[in-house]
Write a protein that holds these residues in place. Structure first.
Motif, mmCIF file in Angstrom:
data_model
loop_
_atom_site.group_PDB
_atom_site.id
_atom_site.type_symbol
_atom_site.label_atom_id
_atom_site.label_comp_id
_atom_site.label_asym_id
_atom_site.label_seq_id
_atom_site.Cartn_x
_atom_site.Cartn_y
_atom_site.Cartn_z
ATOM 1 N N VAL B 118 27.804 28.264 84.665
ATOM 2 C CA VAL B 118 29.080 27.710 85.128
ATOM 3 C C VAL B 118 30.140 28.807 85.162
ATOM 4 C CG1 VAL B 118 30.902 26.041 84.656
ATOM 5 C CG2 VAL B 118 28.511 25.401 84.280
ATOM 6 N N MET B 119 30.181 29.620 84.117
ATOM 7 C CA MET B 119 31.214 30.659 84.013
ATOM 8 C C MET B 119 31.056 31.719 85.102
ATOM 9 S SD MET B 119 32.144 32.518 80.434
ATOM 10 C CE MET B 119 32.803 34.184 80.452
ATOM 11 N N HIS B 120 29.820 32.006 85.496
ATOM 12 C CA HIS B 120 29.575 33.068 86.478
ATOM 13 C C HIS B 120 29.153 32.507 87.825
ATOM 14 C CE1 HIS B 120 29.814 36.172 83.343
ATOM 15 N NE2 HIS B 120 29.183 35.304 82.566
ATOM 16 N N ARG B 121 29.512 31.257 88.104
ATOM 17 C CA ARG B 121 28.982 30.603 89.304
ATOM 18 C C ARG B 121 29.363 31.318 90.588
ATOM 19 N NH1 ARG B 121 32.870 27.728 87.014
ATOM 20 N NH2 ARG B 121 34.697 27.031 88.181
#
Lengths: 472, 472
Positions: B118-121
């Motif tokens: 999610v953080m690096h999507r």
């Protein structure tokens, strides 16, 4: 829900970064084993009593402590409240700490290594050569290129005094030369000797109890310069007179023989100092005879090393790129004669090297030394045309994998250009399409995304053969 | 000083253990990459807010929390005292916790993986296939073969619903078959579907809010048996009537088709249940067509999996040795459709497998499956006859190492039999002696400790050539 984030000073590593990190670890591991070191691993956290008092004040302060878990925490806190009621004195944080925590994440790999050796001394054979490649944690103030979790790669050798010799230092220098030559990354090994510093302290008149303060400040010489170090030493109670008596040696730019000459004269009254000079002379002579591949060995009299536990020769590694030396340390090590005795094992001597994986990574990235590391493990993507086609193709997928060719199947039968984009974005060089047409004609269509050419094959054996060539 | 020790539930790993562990990791890593998964790594600790509420009550309770460090801790505690003074209410432990800790060691690799995605999507390409091989920590009550620090090997695939299909489950089953076939270790994959359990709950009349209690208790069916599970469910508020309505399905010993028949009838009124049956039918059909090498796939209707986050097909792996199945779980996995939405990314579906390195290790050790792993990396020990001889021999040491032959030098010139004993104890198969005699005659004396024969060579090239043979 806000965007998720990670604690300050920690990092995620992408696949591209991991491939480079794994390459570094593989090279270091191979060289450690080539020199006869065997792998060990210790737990991530140790009892606080194991770690405390081994690193110096800063280290003790920067340890990450773990809270008791579950019921133990509840019990600890309620014991603390009870004590507090009984004792009306203002209690301090230390007292609370003792009730809620007795474990901490390791701060380095050397102290756990020595603890391991002492604890298992009846199962292992001395001299013991072990290596560890694991993370360590420091609650340092997060800043550029300084992390709270980072990997160290340590090789250590420990044995009784009588089994020990300066050949170990020679071996560790050779080991570093091997590793960094393999990485194509030239380094300087800065070497010094705690006994030479001890000798200088003796002749300067600095009082014994200021020894730790002296080494901690001196270690900043290369980074901060003479004036700041002087100021700091004076503030700690070292006299200006004492400082000036020995400061000239820390700036010596002469070669090894000249330094030996000056220091032999200066330290003639110090037995400790003379021992240090004798040791360094041995190491330099042997290294000169055996020679190094790419590494430069330099004597840096201002090198002191931060950790309390070093006793003999010490060294620090920096990239050989004309930058400031110790400021860019990517590793270091030295001899520690007392550490085992802290755990009750007398007369044992250890020597070790500790390489900072993250520091090496950053330095090599700056020099663009990772260019040959591939960014994806996968070689082939099978296009998904639907369940029937996939079922037909799956035997080919299995065949390629059995040949060791990393193969992916796109999970769903979405539009073809979406599947092609996936291969492109993930640097997968080949695409195999098995649609209704191919099934009917018994053909296999392979597209090379680099050359943008397409080839038809009659069977999967041919495809495998082609893909296993060096430049297919 | 008392003998040093390590925290309960943690372990040291000797070189012999590490060589076996590294072999396992190497096999698993290779197979993950063969199937197109790329390595990532996440920090050992995450924000408590990231981890909390994802695992279920037990997981939240068993997390190892980290204390704030240094000044942050001081500040946190003094803020807490101040608040306490202002607020005369009896404060609880929870309140203290919030002032002294906001980080915890990860409890598994799945939640950090999804947090990563999610953080690096915006930097990664979907569907994303990643793997992690790292330790996790649980403050479980230490007991035999249950540890507070252990390694998990996770491979996961995550993408939007539209990119997702049940082929992913098929791939994960193939992947496990590949890994355990390579390890020569036959396994059973027990599979089930959360929607089938959901359907059974629907038709039984168990209330919705008891879902988590139901799955947690059901998961003990294989280990503890029907009676204990029933008692536990009744205690949690499930009626005996509801229990009896569906209990028969958890004991079904029939083959796949018979189970499908019975459950299709039972679940005809439950949309959710029908979806589960359809999914499992797909997976079994495809696996039957593609076939597995050594693995058995079994439908176990009582399998529920401990973690809250699973939603679709779930599976658990146990050794195929006629022992109890799930009781000996060495890994497991399944589909999690909601986890990413906890972090604000909607409509994403993940599937993953998690292998327990330590469980696999223990099971393989019991079956004596590590017999071929060598216990020492070193092949040669050079006897130390003194500085002069070592200096002469060092060029040979360097030569062998350059050929990739792991070579040691004994650090000091102690008695020869002491040096021989070192080689024996450390399983080093060859000893090279370069004494005054050999230097004079320009000969190299090589002793094979296995055959107890000694051979003289004229130069180091010959020695290297001999040592590099498969059975020298």
């Amino acid at each position: 829900m806000e965007n998720p984030s990670i604690p300050k000073g920690t990092r995620d590593f992408s696949s591209i970064e991991m491939n480079k990190r794994n390459y570094l670890i593989q090279v270091i591991r191979n060289k450690f084993e080539l020199f006869g070191f065997s792998p060990i691993e210790t737990p991530s956290f140790e009892k606080i009593s194991t770690l405390m008092g081994k690193y110096g004040k800063e280290g003790d302060y920067l340890m990450f402590k773990l809270l008791h878990s579950g019921d133990f925490l509840k019990k600890g806190i309620s014991n603390f409240w009870r004590r507090k009621k009984e004792d009306p004195d203002p209690f301090n944080n230390q007292e609370l700490m003792e009730h809620i925590s007795n474990k901490a994440l390791r701060y380095d790999l050397t102290v756990p290594f020595v603890r391991y050796v002492v604890m298992h001394r009846n199962e292992i054979f001395f001299p013991f050569k072990g290596y560890q490649i694991q993370p360590v944690w420091r609650a340092d103030k997060p800043q550029k290129e300084r992390f709270r979790e980072f990997y160290q790669c340590d090789a250590d050798m420990i044995g009784s005094y009588s089994l020990s010799s300066l050949w170990q230092e020679v071996e560790f220098i050779q080991l570093c030369d091997e590793i960094f030559t393999e990485l194509n990354f030239p380094i300087i090994i800065n070497i010094n000797h705690r006994d030479i510093l001890g000798g200088l302290v003796e002749i300067s008149g600095i009082e014994n109890h200021l020894w730790k303060d002296f080494t901690t400040s001196l270690d900043k010489w290369d980074k901060k310069g003479r004036n700041i170090v002087k100021k700091e030493m004076l503030r700690k109670g070292i006299s200006s007179n004492s400082f000036e008596k020995i400061a000239c040696f820390f700036d010596m730019k002469e070669n090894f023989s000249k330094k030996i000459e000056s220091l032999t004269v200066a330290l003639q009254s110090s037995e400790r100092g003379k021992k240090g000079i004798k040791d360094l002379r041995f190491i330099f002579q042997k290294i000169k005879n055996i020679s190094l591949k790419k590494t430069k060995l330099k004597w840096n009299v201002s090198l002191a090393r931060g950790m309390n536990y070093y006793t003999g020769p010490i060294f620090e590694i920096s990239p050989d790129n004309n930058g400031p030396c110790i400021a860019n340390s990517i590793g270091g090590g030295g001899r520690y004669d007392q550490l085992a005795s802290f755990f009750g094992m007398k007369n044992f001597s250890g020597v070790g090297v500790s390489l900072g994986l993250d520091r090496i990574y950053i330095a090599m990235e700056k020099e663009n030394l990772f260019s040959t590391i591939s960014s994806s493990p996968s070689k082939v993507l099978f296009i998904n045309f639907g369940d029937e086609e996939v079922l037909y193709a799956y035997k080919m997928i299995n065949f390629l994998r059995r040949k060791g060719i990393s193969t992916q199947l796109y999970p769903n039968a979405v539009k073809i250009n979406k599947q092609f984009r996936y291969a492109n974005n993930n640097h997968i060089p080949f695409i195999i399409s098995i649609g209704k047409n191919e099934i009917e004609k018994k053909k296999i269509r392979v597209k090379n995304l680099k050359t943008r050419t397409e080839t038809e094959y009659n069977n999967i054996q041919e495809v495998a053969h082609q893909l296993m060539k060096k430049n297919p």
